[in-house]
Design an enzyme around this catalytic site. Structure first.
Site, PDB file in Angstrom:
ATOM      1  N   TYR A  60      38.498  11.777  34.024  1.00  0.00           N
ATOM      2  CA  TYR A  60      38.953  12.496  32.832  1.00  0.00           C
ATOM      3  C   TYR A  60      40.114  13.421  33.189  1.00  0.00           C
ATOM      4  CZ  TYR A  60      34.787  11.015  30.195  1.00  0.00           C
ATOM      5  OH  TYR A  60      33.828  10.269  29.553  1.00  0.00           O
ATOM      6  N   THR A  61      41.186  13.285  32.433  1.00  0.00           N
ATOM      7  CA  THR A  61      42.437  14.017  32.654  1.00  0.00           C
ATOM      8  C   THR A  61      42.799  14.054  34.140  1.00  0.00           C
ATOM      9  OG1 THR A  61      41.244  16.146  32.570  1.00  0.00           O
ATOM     10  CG2 THR A  61      42.303  15.397  30.540  1.00  0.00           C
TER      11      THR A  61
END
Length: 371
Positions: A60-61
């Site tokens: 994630y990110t």
């Protein structure tokens, strides 16, 4: 219901909130996330409301989500209170096939990276993120069991896998006295109900509580999008990516659901997002619902989803407009069961109260239930 009303996750003693804070939006590396200050405000607001279940993943990110969460948890001193879930599968080094997937080599690599970014020596719930179509379920289960025995994770689960794979993994764990899987993380919303046929009864029978991701169908059910000649328009990531493969939300069926949801929400005196989340949270087999936001006001609106009970007639309308056709063999299990299998005699499960229920005392104004 309230956020500090905890349920055990699957067949385990791990107590989690009915709404989990999704941290996929923590960090703006992908162009639609949120900056650290806003992410910290949402983290604090969630804990203040009584929530304890936070979900992220190593990809994630690009790792920023885990790093932010690690910093927030350390600074708040909330590590023992928080149930921290993260995931592995996605590749961290292009060109290196063993830096991704679900094999033992990658799982061992991935867990060390997550522990470092999260600033912790253990992960509460560690999940296979996505089926890689290669790694045997037996290898995954044995590796997760090793991580539990080493103290690096407390519980294990699966996300985005075929039902047969989850069943094989759990059965293998049970047959060899290995750490059982307690969770399946799956997409579920008014717009995506296919897990009801296989996964919900699978989880109920084999002890895996379901955490639902994308309960608002990537924002489709929040009311921020309207039909257009291009399919749909509005202020959000769906308008940016359109109907890219895997993100086909602007469909005729979904617009019908949105229209009915808008009417139901108005009659219920609630926001569309709150009604959609409430519907998911109170469906069979659902242990917790993952909510995500990029603004504090969005989080506040989502947290209100547990504050009301949807009237039966309004719920029935949502059930009807979002119903999916039963695929083979499920369409065979209705009238035929009574008339041909049971000889026309009414046959059901054991009556309510047949088996003694487990009593758990109420502690410190927080109620513990089993889902």
């Amino acid at each position: 219901m309230s956020l500090d009303q905890y349920f055990t996750l699957g067949r385990s003693g791990l107590r989690v909130s009915r709404l989990a804070l999704g941290a996929m939006t923590f960090g703006d590396d992908w162009g639609w996330g949120t900056a650290e200050q806003t992410a910290r405000a949402m983290f604090d607001r969630y804990l203040e409301a009584g929530g304890n279940f936070i979900d992220t993943a190593d990809m994630y990110t690009e790792g920023t989500s885990e790093s932010m969460l690690g910093k927030f948890i350390e600074e708040s001193g909330a590590r023992d209170r928080v149930v921290l879930a993260t995931k592995f599968t996605y590749n961290a080094e292009p060109g290196n096939p063993n830096a991704g997937g679900n094999g033992r080599k990658n799982i061992m690599r991935a867990v060390e990276g997550s522990l470092r970014r999260l600033r912790t020596d253990y992960i509460d719930l560690y999940l296979l993120h996505t089926w890689d179509r290669i790694t045997p379920a037996e290898e995954v289960v044995r590796t997760l069991d090793d991580l539990v025995r080493a103290g690096k994770i407390r519980y294990a689960g699966l996300s985005d896998i075929p039902a047969w794979y989850a069943a094989r993994a759990q059965t293998f764990a049970e047959a060899h006295a290995l750490t059982p899987l307690v969770n399946m993380q799956l997409e579920y919303s008014l717009a995506e109900r296919h897990i009801e046929h296989e996964y919900v009864p699978l989880g109920q029978n084999l002890g895996m509580g379901i955490t639902a991701w994308s309960p608002l169908a990537m924002g489709m059910l929040s009311g921020k999008y309207k039909p257009s000649q291009q399919g749909g328009e509005g202020d959000g990531r769906l308008a940016k990516i359109g109907n890219a493969p895997g993100f086909e939300r602007f469909t005729a069926r979904n617009w019908k659901i949105v229209a009915e949801l808008e009417k139901v929400a108005k009659e219920a005196g609630q926001s569309m997002a709150s009604v959609a989340l409430n519907w998911v949270a109170t469906q069979p087999g659902i242990a917790s619902v993952i909510i995500g936001a990029t603004k504090l006001e969005q989080l506040d609106a989502n947290l209100a989803a547990l504050a009301f009970q949807l009237p039966v007639d309004l719920r029935a309308r949502l059930d009807a407009v979002s119903a999916t056709e039963k695929p083979f063999p499920y369409y065979m299990f209705a009238d035929i069961q009574q008339t041909r299998i049971h000889g026309g005699v009414a046959v059901g499960d054991k009556p309510s109260g047949y088996a003694p229920s487990v009593f758990v005392p109420k502690l410190a104004a927080r109620e513990f239930k089993t889902r």
